[in-house]
Scaffold this motif. Structure first.
Motif, mmCIF file in Angstrom:
data_model
loop_
_atom_site.group_PDB
_atom_site.id
_atom_site.type_symbol
_atom_site.label_atom_id
_atom_site.label_comp_id
_atom_site.label_asym_id
_atom_site.label_seq_id
_atom_site.Cartn_x
_atom_site.Cartn_y
_atom_site.Cartn_z
ATOM 1 N N GLU A 77 0.845 -1.189 0.000
ATOM 2 C CA GLU A 77 0.000 0.000 0.000
ATOM 3 C C GLU A 77 0.883 1.243 0.000
ATOM 4 N N ALA A 78 0.326 2.346 -0.488
ATOM 5 C CA ALA A 78 1.073 3.603 -0.492
ATOM 6 C C ALA A 78 1.482 3.971 0.935
ATOM 7 N N ASN A 79 2.592 4.655 1.061
ATOM 8 C CA ASN A 79 3.123 5.109 2.352
ATOM 9 C C ASN A 79 3.476 3.950 3.286
ATOM 10 N N SER A 80 3.878 2.841 2.700
ATOM 11 C CA SER A 80 4.356 1.720 3.505
ATOM 12 C C SER A 80 5.575 1.113 2.825
ATOM 13 N N TYR A 81 6.424 0.468 3.618
ATOM 14 C CA TYR A 81 7.649 -0.132 3.110
ATOM 15 C C TYR A 81 7.802 -1.509 3.728
ATOM 16 N N GLY A 82 8.233 -2.498 2.932
ATOM 17 C CA GLY A 82 8.420 -3.834 3.460
ATOM 18 C C GLY A 82 9.505 -4.607 2.746
ATOM 19 N N TYR A 83 10.328 -5.307 3.513
ATOM 20 C CA TYR A 83 11.343 -6.222 2.999
ATOM 21 C C TYR A 83 10.781 -7.626 3.183
ATOM 22 N N HIS A 84 10.643 -8.380 2.048
ATOM 23 C CA HIS A 84 9.904 -9.644 2.043
ATOM 24 C C HIS A 84 10.858 -10.832 1.962
ATOM 25 N N GLY A 85 10.567 -11.842 2.789
ATOM 26 C CA GLY A 85 11.472 -12.970 2.916
ATOM 27 C C GLY A 85 11.430 -13.969 1.788
ATOM 28 N N ASP A 86 10.271 -14.151 1.135
ATOM 29 C CA ASP A 86 10.156 -15.196 0.122
ATOM 30 C C ASP A 86 10.881 -14.859 -1.173
ATOM 31 N N ASP A 87 11.001 -13.561 -1.486
ATOM 32 C CA ASP A 87 11.651 -13.170 -2.738
ATOM 33 C C ASP A 87 12.812 -12.184 -2.543
ATOM 34 N N GLY A 88 13.014 -11.667 -1.315
ATOM 35 C CA GLY A 88 14.105 -10.727 -1.064
ATOM 36 C C GLY A 88 13.884 -9.360 -1.672
ATOM 37 N N LEU A 89 12.650 -9.094 -2.118
ATOM 38 C CA LEU A 89 12.360 -7.811 -2.764
ATOM 39 C C LEU A 89 11.935 -6.771 -1.732
ATOM 40 N N LEU A 90 12.109 -5.528 -2.109
ATOM 41 C CA LEU A 90 11.621 -4.414 -1.311
ATOM 42 C C LEU A 90 10.379 -3.857 -1.975
ATOM 43 N N TYR A 91 9.319 -3.714 -1.189
ATOM 44 C CA TYR A 91 8.072 -3.152 -1.700
ATOM 45 C C TYR A 91 7.841 -1.806 -1.018
ATOM 46 N N ARG A 92 7.463 -0.821 -1.795
ATOM 47 C CA ARG A 92 7.179 0.503 -1.235
ATOM 48 C C ARG A 92 6.006 1.163 -1.958
ATOM 49 N N GLY A 93 4.870 0.550 -1.835
ATOM 50 C CA GLY A 93 3.675 1.102 -2.452
ATOM 51 C C GLY A 93 3.170 0.156 -3.524
ATOM 52 N N PRO A 94 2.030 0.508 -4.147
ATOM 53 C CA PRO A 94 1.436 -0.371 -5.167
ATOM 54 C C PRO A 94 2.420 -0.660 -6.292
ATOM 55 N N GLY A 95 2.333 -1.849 -6.817
ATOM 56 C CA GLY A 95 3.213 -2.221 -7.915
ATOM 57 C C GLY A 95 4.120 -3.365 -7.537
ATOM 58 N N LYS A 96 5.062 -3.655 -8.403
ATOM 59 C CA LYS A 96 5.972 -4.760 -8.182
ATOM 60 C C LYS A 96 7.089 -4.372 -7.232
#
Length: 456
Positions: A120-139
């Protein structure tokens, strides 16, 4: 008889302005207290998809994942504190479950609690299953390694650089710019059966050495400062102006002698706005007055003021006389002449009972009589050398204010060094405001002791 009056005249205002006397003459550096996260908040979570432990320091995914929004997400009990350089927390992956879809990050108060942090917008997350960083809608974007059972992963905010950073097993994974200014909650998410993580908000030592990280960030800031070029020997003239302003004549002479072979030409001084003429005014008188007050000889200081600057002490109810009378009282208490102190207070300090802006210092002075060991009491600060310096500085300011060539009385309040520090403080506050009032406030004491590990 109570004298319900305010201090009179420009001279009183000048002294109060210089001392910053509102409640006390002592300068107290108060740090803003902030609530810090201590546990998970099961109320502000996604409900039936997970179970939070009774100690609120671990979470387990107990559902069968059917949809992308069946996330077991939970925030900390309060936002990350913002009035510091760095905030940091960690999770230990006790069980990666079926898919290892565990995430760590930061979200806002209004985050949708059935979504992974970073989705979601205005949020940040480091994900364990893929090692990707997410920071809002999208990939997600390429960021770091995946993490699974037995790994310790951390998330932090560097308010100095305005970045999020994440760690794995004690090593820094990466950083990303923080473009969210409001409060942010440490957030954990689990998303497949049997996933379980424990959270550490600082109740246990971190795997990542965050104190070393903070010291390194401070070192980087200092390197940036060190690269700023200044005019040749400008620091010499700043120090010299400080010694002149406060009447430290003997130290000034020693300083000049030690640096006489390295002095820049006079035009450099004029070029950078330094004008010593006002600071040289009554230098020998100011030196003597400071020495008398620092030694506790208030009677002699009064005598010299009456001899040299009669108008300053003509009104015995002025603020400058009040400070000197208070100091005389303090000196009597210091040598345990309590009976004499009481008599002096009845004659001299009684004049100031009820005078606004002076009440707190007056009450503290009188309170010295209530303690068998006043040095160890809450008002013991009055018996320290710093209080003598406060009075000496005020007298110095008043003498400078008598300079007939002074265009603006405010010019005698502060030395060039203090004016620069005020400007620096204003710039730091402005920068902090631009960052949403996040980050450390400027405290000179902290800067001077920056070689010591700071509190997180």
């Amino acid at each position: 008889m109570v004298n319900n009056q305010e201090p009179k005249g420009d001279s009183d205002c000048l002294v109060l302005s210089h001392l910053g006397m509102g409640q006390r003459t002592e300068e107290i550096e108060m740090e803003d207290e902030e609530e810090i996260p201590t546990h998970l908040n099961p109320i502000n979570s996604s409900g039936g998809f997970h179970v939070v432990s009774t100690d609120k320091l671990s979470v387990q995914y107990t559902s069968n994942q059917l949809h992308g929004h069946d996330v077991g997400v939970v925030q900390a009990n309060c936002p990350a504190p913002v009035r510091k350089l760095v905030y940091y927390f960690e999770i230990f992956v006790k069980n990666a479950g079926q898919k290892g879809q565990i995430a760590i990050g930061f979200t806002t108060e209004h985050f949708k609690m059935r979504r992974q942090p970073g989705w979601e917008a205005n949020s940040y997350g480091y994900h364990g299953d893929d090692g990707l960083l997410y920071r809002g809608p999208g990939k997600g974007e390429s960021f770091g390694p995946t993490f699974t059972s037995g790994d310790t992963v951390g998330g932090g905010i560097n308010y100095g650089s305005q970045e999020f950073f994440f760690t794995k097993n004690g090593k820094l994974v990466g950083r990303v710019y923080k473009d969210v200014k409001g409060p942010l909650f440490p957030t954990i998410a689990v998303h497949s059966q049997n996933e379980e993580v424990n959270v550490n908000f600082g109740q246990q030592p971190f795997v990542f050495d965050v104190e070393v990280f903070v010291l390194e960030e401070r070192r980087k800031q200092q390197m940036i400062i060190d690269k700023i070029s200044l005019p040749l020997n400008v620091s010499h003239w700043i120090v010299r102006s400080y010694l002149l302003h406060y009447g430290y004549q003997d130290t000034l002479n020693s300083f000049d002698t030690a640096s006489k072979n390295t002095l820049p030409p006079i035009p450099l001084v004029q070029e950078n706005g330094f004008n010593e003429q006002g600071e040289l005014y009554a230098l020998s008188h100011r030196k003597i007055l400071r020495q008398l007050i620092r030694s506790g000889d208030i009677d002699s200081a009064f005598a010299k003021l009456r001899e040299w600057y009669h108008k300053l002490v003509k009104d015995d109810t002025s603020t400058i006389c009040f400070l000197l009378h208070c100091q005389k009282f303090i000196e009597l208490v210091r040598v345990d002449h309590l009976e004499a102190a009481v008599k002096y207070a009845r004659v001299e300090l009684a004049k100031f009972f009820g005078v606004m802006n002076l009440t707190c210092l007056l009450q503290d002075c009188i309170a010295l009589l209530a303690y068998e060991e006043p040095q160890k009491s809450p008002v013991g600060y009055l018996l320290e050398m710093a209080q003598r310096e406060v009075v000496a500085d005020a007298v110095n300011t008043m003498v400078l204010s008598t300079n007939p060539h002074l265009n603006d009385s405010q010019n005698c309040l502060h030395s060039y060094l203090e004016k620069l520090l005020r400007q620096l403080t204003a710039c730091c506050l402005e920068r902090r405001a631009l960052n949403g009032d996040q980050g450390e406030a400027f405290h000179l004491h902290k800067v001077l002791h920056s070689d010591k590990p700071g509190r997180l």
